[in-house]
Scaffold this motif. Structure first.
Motif, PDB file in Angstrom:
ATOM      1  N   HIS A 310       0.835  -1.198   0.000  1.00  0.00           N
ATOM      2  CA  HIS A 310       0.000   0.000   0.000  1.00  0.00           C
ATOM      3  C   HIS A 310       0.868   1.245   0.000  1.00  0.00           C
ATOM      4  O   HIS A 310       1.876   1.315   0.702  1.00  0.00           O
ATOM      5  N   LEU A 311       0.443   2.237  -0.763  1.00  0.00           N
ATOM      6  CA  LEU A 311       1.062   3.544  -0.654  1.00  0.00           C
ATOM      7  C   LEU A 311       0.691   4.187   0.674  1.00  0.00           C
ATOM      8  O   LEU A 311      -0.380   3.940   1.221  1.00  0.00           O
ATOM      9  N   LEU A 312       1.601   4.994   1.216  1.00  0.00           N
ATOM     10  CA  LEU A 312       1.277   5.748   2.416  1.00  0.00           C
ATOM     11  C   LEU A 312       0.329   6.887   2.048  1.00  0.00           C
ATOM     12  O   LEU A 312       0.475   7.526   1.010  1.00  0.00           O
ATOM     13  N   LYS A 313      -0.646   7.127   2.905  1.00  0.00           N
ATOM     14  CA  LYS A 313      -1.565   8.242   2.723  1.00  0.00           C
ATOM     15  C   LYS A 313      -1.285   9.263   3.807  1.00  0.00           C
ATOM     16  O   LYS A 313      -1.362   8.958   5.005  1.00  0.00           O
ATOM     17  N   ARG A 314      -0.952  10.488   3.400  1.00  0.00           N
ATOM     18  CA  ARG A 314      -0.525  11.495   4.356  1.00  0.00           C
ATOM     19  C   ARG A 314      -1.318  12.777   4.163  1.00  0.00           C
ATOM     20  O   ARG A 314      -1.572  13.218   3.041  1.00  0.00           O
ATOM     21  N   GLU A 315      -1.700  13.386   5.300  1.00  0.00           N
ATOM     22  CA  GLU A 315      -2.395  14.671   5.293  1.00  0.00           C
ATOM     23  C   GLU A 315      -1.708  15.596   6.288  1.00  0.00           C
ATOM     24  O   GLU A 315      -1.386  15.194   7.415  1.00  0.00           O
ATOM     25  N   THR A 316      -1.496  16.841   5.867  1.00  0.00           N
ATOM     26  CA  THR A 316      -0.988  17.876   6.763  1.00  0.00           C
ATOM     27  C   THR A 316      -2.115  18.864   7.034  1.00  0.00           C
ATOM     28  O   THR A 316      -2.707  19.413   6.090  1.00  0.00           O
ATOM     29  N   ILE A 317      -2.429  19.060   8.296  1.00  0.00           N
ATOM     30  CA  ILE A 317      -3.534  19.949   8.669  1.00  0.00           C
ATOM     31  C   ILE A 317      -3.046  20.960   9.695  1.00  0.00           C
ATOM     32  O   ILE A 317      -2.149  20.672  10.490  1.00  0.00           O
ATOM     33  N   ASP A 318      -3.621  22.161   9.643  1.00  0.00           N
ATOM     34  CA  ASP A 318      -3.265  23.211  10.594  1.00  0.00           C
ATOM     35  C   ASP A 318      -4.431  23.370  11.569  1.00  0.00           C
ATOM     36  O   ASP A 318      -5.543  23.758  11.177  1.00  0.00           O
ATOM     37  N   LEU A 319      -4.189  23.023  12.818  1.00  0.00           N
ATOM     38  CA  LEU A 319      -5.252  22.970  13.821  1.00  0.00           C
ATOM     39  C   LEU A 319      -5.204  24.186  14.732  1.00  0.00           C
ATOM     40  O   LEU A 319      -4.131  24.600  15.196  1.00  0.00           O
ATOM     41  N   LYS A 320      -6.359  24.728  15.019  1.00  0.00           N
ATOM     42  CA  LYS A 320      -6.473  25.858  15.933  1.00  0.00           C
ATOM     43  C   LYS A 320      -6.645  25.340  17.367  1.00  0.00           C
ATOM     44  O   LYS A 320      -7.141  24.238  17.583  1.00  0.00           O
ATOM     45  N   PRO A 321      -6.281  26.154  18.349  1.00  0.00           N
ATOM     46  CA  PRO A 321      -6.505  25.734  19.745  1.00  0.00           C
ATOM     47  C   PRO A 321      -7.990  25.429  19.987  1.00  0.00           C
ATOM     48  O   PRO A 321      -8.875  26.190  19.593  1.00  0.00           O
ATOM     49  N   GLY A 322      -8.252  24.273  20.596  1.00  0.00           N
ATOM     50  CA  GLY A 322      -9.606  23.869  20.916  1.00  0.00           C
ATOM     51  C   GLY A 322     -10.397  23.295  19.757  1.00  0.00           C
ATOM     52  O   GLY A 322     -11.537  22.848  19.938  1.00  0.00           O
ATOM     53  N   GLU A 323      -9.825  23.243  18.552  1.00  0.00           N
ATOM     54  CA  GLU A 323     -10.548  22.754  17.376  1.00  0.00           C
ATOM     55  C   GLU A 323     -10.652  21.229  17.386  1.00  0.00           C
ATOM     56  O   GLU A 323      -9.733  20.531  17.825  1.00  0.00           O
ATOM     57  N   THR A 324     -11.782  20.721  16.899  1.00  0.00           N
ATOM     58  CA  THR A 324     -11.940  19.290  16.622  1.00  0.00           C
ATOM     59  C   THR A 324     -12.077  19.118  15.116  1.00  0.00           C
ATOM     60  O   THR A 324     -12.946  19.744  14.496  1.00  0.00           O
ATOM     61  N   ARG A 325     -11.209  18.306  14.539  1.00  0.00           N
ATOM     62  CA  ARG A 325     -11.192  18.140  13.082  1.00  0.00           C
ATOM     63  C   ARG A 325     -11.466  16.676  12.732  1.00  0.00           C
ATOM     64  O   ARG A 325     -10.836  15.750  13.260  1.00  0.00           O
ATOM     65  N   ASP A 326     -12.443  16.447  11.848  1.00  0.00           N
ATOM     66  CA  ASP A 326     -12.696  15.115  11.312  1.00  0.00           C
ATOM     67  C   ASP A 326     -11.782  14.898  10.113  1.00  0.00           C
ATOM     68  O   ASP A 326     -11.650  15.775   9.243  1.00  0.00           O
ATOM     69  N   LEU A 327     -11.180  13.716  10.064  1.00  0.00           N
ATOM     70  CA  LEU A 327     -10.214  13.430   9.005  1.00  0.00           C
ATOM     71  C   LEU A 327     -10.404  12.003   8.523  1.00  0.00           C
ATOM     72  O   LEU A 327     -10.458  11.062   9.331  1.00  0.00           O
ATOM     73  N   THR A 328     -10.516  11.817   7.216  1.00  0.00           N
ATOM     74  CA  THR A 328     -10.624  10.488   6.629  1.00  0.00           C
ATOM     75  C   THR A 328      -9.398  10.215   5.782  1.00  0.00           C
ATOM     76  O   THR A 328      -9.029  11.026   4.922  1.00  0.00           O
TER      77      THR A 328
END
Length: 890
Positions: A310-328
């Motif tokens: 399998h190829l690696l799947k990579r995501e870079t996200i910038d998160l704010k303080p207190g933020e909840t982020r859904d990621l697939t």
């Protein structure tokens, strides 16, 4: 991609076993007493001895505490440079303890400086100067950002401004950071790792040396953490999947979540097992479809990883303080080797905790297996006894498949590691029906009251009687009986072997494949594995038989394929000197290939270096001489997949010119030398109940040496016809062991050496003769079946003898095949053919009586018509016969 590439293998080349225990016997549980000596002066100039850069006592002391710091760092704060940290930690220890692996001092210092520069780029480093009068900070301490509920690591660099060595302890909020004081030499500095929390606006760091203490105050910038809610999808099936997950926070640290986040057997692996036990933190975690994790706010990198296809799947996200982020994250295969008949497997797992004496839940192995996309997991029971404990683990189920966790894609098999550490070695028995007792022998394995008896040979025979295979674990390592077992046809495969030792076996004409296993919990399950080629639908029995047939490559990442003409790994190509060979090597990987090499008879025929993820070598040459041919690839100077990531090595293809396999006398004599050393060890180290037991062990070595010497004599004497009765008996003795797993030690076999005529030889091996071929004085021949096969198994390679009564003394090729089919047809239900190896060829020598090896396997039961041909002799109706092959599973 770069960050994950080598972290995949953290610690794999850093686990140090008995070599360190032996070399460092003087080490205490903490460190040597001389490392606490006062008044050691810092060395001002480099010491050169015989043109070599050599560490003096001060260098060794500095190196030891560098090791202490780096091992702390590897355990508490995994980052993208974790492999460099662990490698340098061991390099420092080698210099500190003056092992043969120690680097020259100038090289160690250069590597240390490079690593320190990388650490300064990743971490907050607080520089200060210690003296008994006070502590001076090099610059203003800036606030450290820490999210509530989390911690972060900073580095305290302390320079000793006193004129004597100082033993310093560091504490944060009365919690010691180093369990014992670390010595800092005068005018030198030492890194200390400090863990800080966001539970107060400042952190108080206390430094203490004896009765003198100083304090630092570090301001804390308290932040609200961010949260990631992740979903993991198999992108090819559009279904939730288990996988590895890497989460690198804005502070560059990797953090854990998932069902095993608090289980040290999943989050830690050994950096060192002996003398100075240390562990490192695994930088990823396993998740079963979903996960939630709190991280510091800011840039965060999340990666999904699933095995080697399998190829690696990579995501870079910038998160704010207190933020909840859904990621697939969705994985995808760049190749599906199962569809091509290649099945991955780990031959050597112990599904137990890091303490080895407690089972892990077997359902968790199934989760990890699927996360690693590891098709076959062999969970090996072993026996061990320590000063405080005795156990037989793992013990989740009896030997055999755990059926509720097996399907057409994945298989878990309970099996056994049979061990003797003192003299004989470790063996993996796969495909058992019951445990081979006593599971382990000798004082190091079974306790001080245990004997180095019996030798491993009877255990292998018991396993073979069950239809199991025997794999030599740990390469040569403690496996002093490997060359003995090989010459007695008791070795089915080689795990974790150094390539040079593998080539030395191939140089003796042996046809042995490579396999590999992690030895979990010593390493991460599936980190090194074997791919095995099978025909048709996947079953465990076919996977085991693929190992018997040599259809394997071993890998810690790349997928590697080799073909010579129409032959694949494990095959023999019979050729003339001017036969053209078309050789193709193909490597595929998630990461750049590095160096790709094609080797024959120990020499590199062709190589390339590439940063591409796919590489191919094609070479055309004439055979010229008998050859073994292998391929390998690596991104380092290592070619053994157990020691480094991104390494792969194929098993061999064998080219026999004029029906003669490769044979090098110097290789055979090297094994003889090692076996004579083994006799010395039996005599001096062996623990036996009486002299008869010791002599039995020595007799096995003596007989093995005699067989190697017999091979040397046969090859140096050339082809000789009209063998004497004793020569025929001796040849048949060696040949018969390759024909049947039940041959060894049978009275019939022992009677071979006492035969007084040819008829006694024939009767001795008659239980293993599949058919007889008779050539009369008119050059007409007939073939007659001899054995009933109702107890034999489908999808299992069986070997027998063929007896030839050559009244005409014809010298020609004998061939036995299924009527109307060629040996290479892969779609038929039955395969039969004569074996070409160091002991047997298809060429008739012209002796009146001789025996050949024949190999038989079938996938479908039924009556099969077999046909014999001999050179250009006309075929007669009597040249064919019927074999009734049963429907019988192992």
């Amino acid at each position: 991609m770069t960050k994950s590439r080598n972290i995949l293998w953290i610690g794999l080349n850093t686990i140090v076993f008995l070599s360190l225990a032996i070399s460092h016997a003087a080490l205490l549980h903490s460190h040597p007493p001389e490392f606490h000596q006062k008044g050691i002066k810092a060395r001002k100039t480099t010491t050169w001895i015989a043109n070599k850069n050599v560490a003096d006592e001060a260098d060794r002391q500095i190196a030891y505490f560098q090791f202490e710091f780096l091992s702390d760092l590897a355990l508490e704060c995994p980052t993208e440079i974790q492999p460099t940290v662990t490698q340098q930690a061991l390099a420092e220890l080698h210099v500190a303890t003056q092992t043969p692996q120690a680097l020259p001092l100038h090289e160690l210092l250069a590597n240390r400086a490079n690593l320190h520069a990388k650490l300064r780029a990743l971490h907050t480093v607080i520089e200060c100067k210690w003296s008994t009068e006070g502590i001076v900070v090099a610059s203003e301490i800036t606030p450290v950002d820490i999210a509530r509920g989390l911690s972060t690591c900073v580095i305290l660099e302390i320079q000793n401004g006193d004129k004597v060595s100082t033993d310093i302890s560091v504490s944060v909020a009365d919690k010691r950071q180093n369990s014992v004081p670390w010595t800092v030499l005068p005018s030198n500095s030492q890194f200390f790792l400090v863990t800080l929390y966001a539970d107060a606006p400042t952190a108080r760091i206390e430094l203490q040396a004896g009765s003198v203490s100083h304090e630092l105050t570090v301001p804390i910038q308290q932040l609200e953490p961010a949260r990631i809610r992740g979903r993991l999808i198999d992108g090819d099936l559009n279904l939730p999947t288990a996988a590895r997950v890497w989460v690198e926070g804005s502070d560059h640290q990797y953090r854990h979540a998932g069902p095993f986040a608090l289980n040290r057997s999943f989050t830690e692996k050994p950096l060192l097992l002996f003398t100075v036990p240390r562990a490192y933190r695994v930088p990823f975690f396993y998740a079963d479809g979903t996960f939630e994790i709190d991280v510091p706010p800011g840039p965060t990198i999340v990666t999904l990883e699933r095995g080697f296809e399998h190829l690696l799947k990579r995501e870079t996200i910038d998160l704010k303080p207190g933020e909840t982020r859904d990621l697939t994250l969705a994985s995808s295969r760049f190749v599906d080797l199962k569809k091509e008949g290649w099945i991955s497997g780990d031959t050597h797992i112990h599904w137990v905790t890091n303490a080895w004496n407690v089972d892990l839940p077997i359902d968790d192995l199934a989760r990890v297996q699927r996360a690693e996309d590891l098709r076959v997991a062999n969970n090996l029971t072993l026996l061990h006894r320590t000063n405080v404990d005795a156990f037989i683990k793992p013990s989740q189920a009896p030997v055999g498949p755990i059926k509720r966790l097996c399907d057409g894609d994945y298989h878990i098999e309970m099996a056994e590691e049979y061990r003797n550490q003192n003299l004989y070695g470790h063996l993996c028995f796969l495909n058992l029906k019951w445990l081979v007792m006593p599971i382990g022998t000798g004082p190091q394995i079974a306790g001080d009251d245990s004997l180095d008896y019996p030798i491993n040979k009877p255990a292998i025979l018991q396993a073979r009687e069950q239809g199991a295979i025997s794999i030599e674990a740990h390469g040569i390592g403690a496996n002093h009986e490997l060359p003995l077992n090989a010459i007695h046809a008791l070795t089915d495969s080689l795990d974790q072997i150094d390539p040079d030792d593998y080539y030395r076996l191939l140089d003796c004409g042996f046809q042995l494949p490579l396999t590999n296993g992690s030895d979990h919990p010593a390493r991460i399950a599936g980190c090194a594995r074997a791919y095995v080629k099978i025909d048709g639908d996947f079953t465990y029995e076919k996977w085991i038989d693929g190992i018997r047939r040599g259809r394997t490559f071993t890998t810690s990442g790349p997928l590697l394929f080799l073909k010579v003409n129409s032959k694949q790994v494990g095959d023999v190509l019979s050729a003339s000197k001017d036969e053209p060979l078309a050789i193709t090597v193909k490597a595929q990987s998630r990461f750049p290939i590095g160096r790709l090499q094609l080797l024959s008879n120990g020499e590199v025929l062709k190589e390339m270096e590439t940063d591409e993820n796919v590489a191919t070598i094609e070479l055309n040459l004439t055979a010229q001489q008998s050859r073994w041919i292998v391929a390998r690839c690596s991104r380092s100077d290592q070619w053994n997949a157990i020691w480094q990531p991104d390494v792969a090595h194929t098993s061999a293809i064998y080219v026999h010119v004029d029906n003669r396999p490769v044979f090098r006398e110097d290789a055979a004599r090297e094994w003889i030398t090692r076996m004579r050393m083994h006799i010395r060890d039996i005599q001096t180290k062996g623990v036996f109940g009486n002299d008869a037991q010791r002599q039995e062990a020595i007799a096995y070595v003596d007989e093995s040496i005699r067989r190697y010497e017999r091979l040397i004599h046969r090859r140096t004497a050339g082809n000789k016809s009209s063998l004497s009765l004793s020569e025929q008996a001796d040849n048949l003795l060696m040949l018969a062991t390759f024909a049947s797993s039940t041959v060894n030690d049978l009275p019939a076999m022992r009677s071979l050496m006492h035969a007084t005529n040819i008829d006694e030889l024939r009767r001795a091996v008659e239980p293993f003769v599949l058919c007889k071929v008779t050539i009369d004085s008119n050059s007409q021949f007939e073939a007659t079946p001899c054995l009933k096969l109702e107890d034999l198994s489908q999808n299992h390679t069986h070997r027998f003898l063929v007896e030839i009564h050559n009244k005409r003394k014809v010298q020609a090729q004998l061939n036995i095949h299924e009527a109307g089919q060629s040996w290479n047809a892969s779609s038929r239900g039955c395969e039969i053919g004569l074996v070409e190896n160091i002991f047997s060829t298809s060429k008739l020598t012209g002796d009146e009586f001789e025996w050949k090896l024949i190999e038989l396997r079938w996938r479908e039961a039924g009556n099969y018509q077999m046909e014999a041909t001999i050179g250009n002799l006309p075929a007669k109706p009597e040249s064919s016969f019927i074999l009734n092959l049963p429907a019988h599973s192992p």
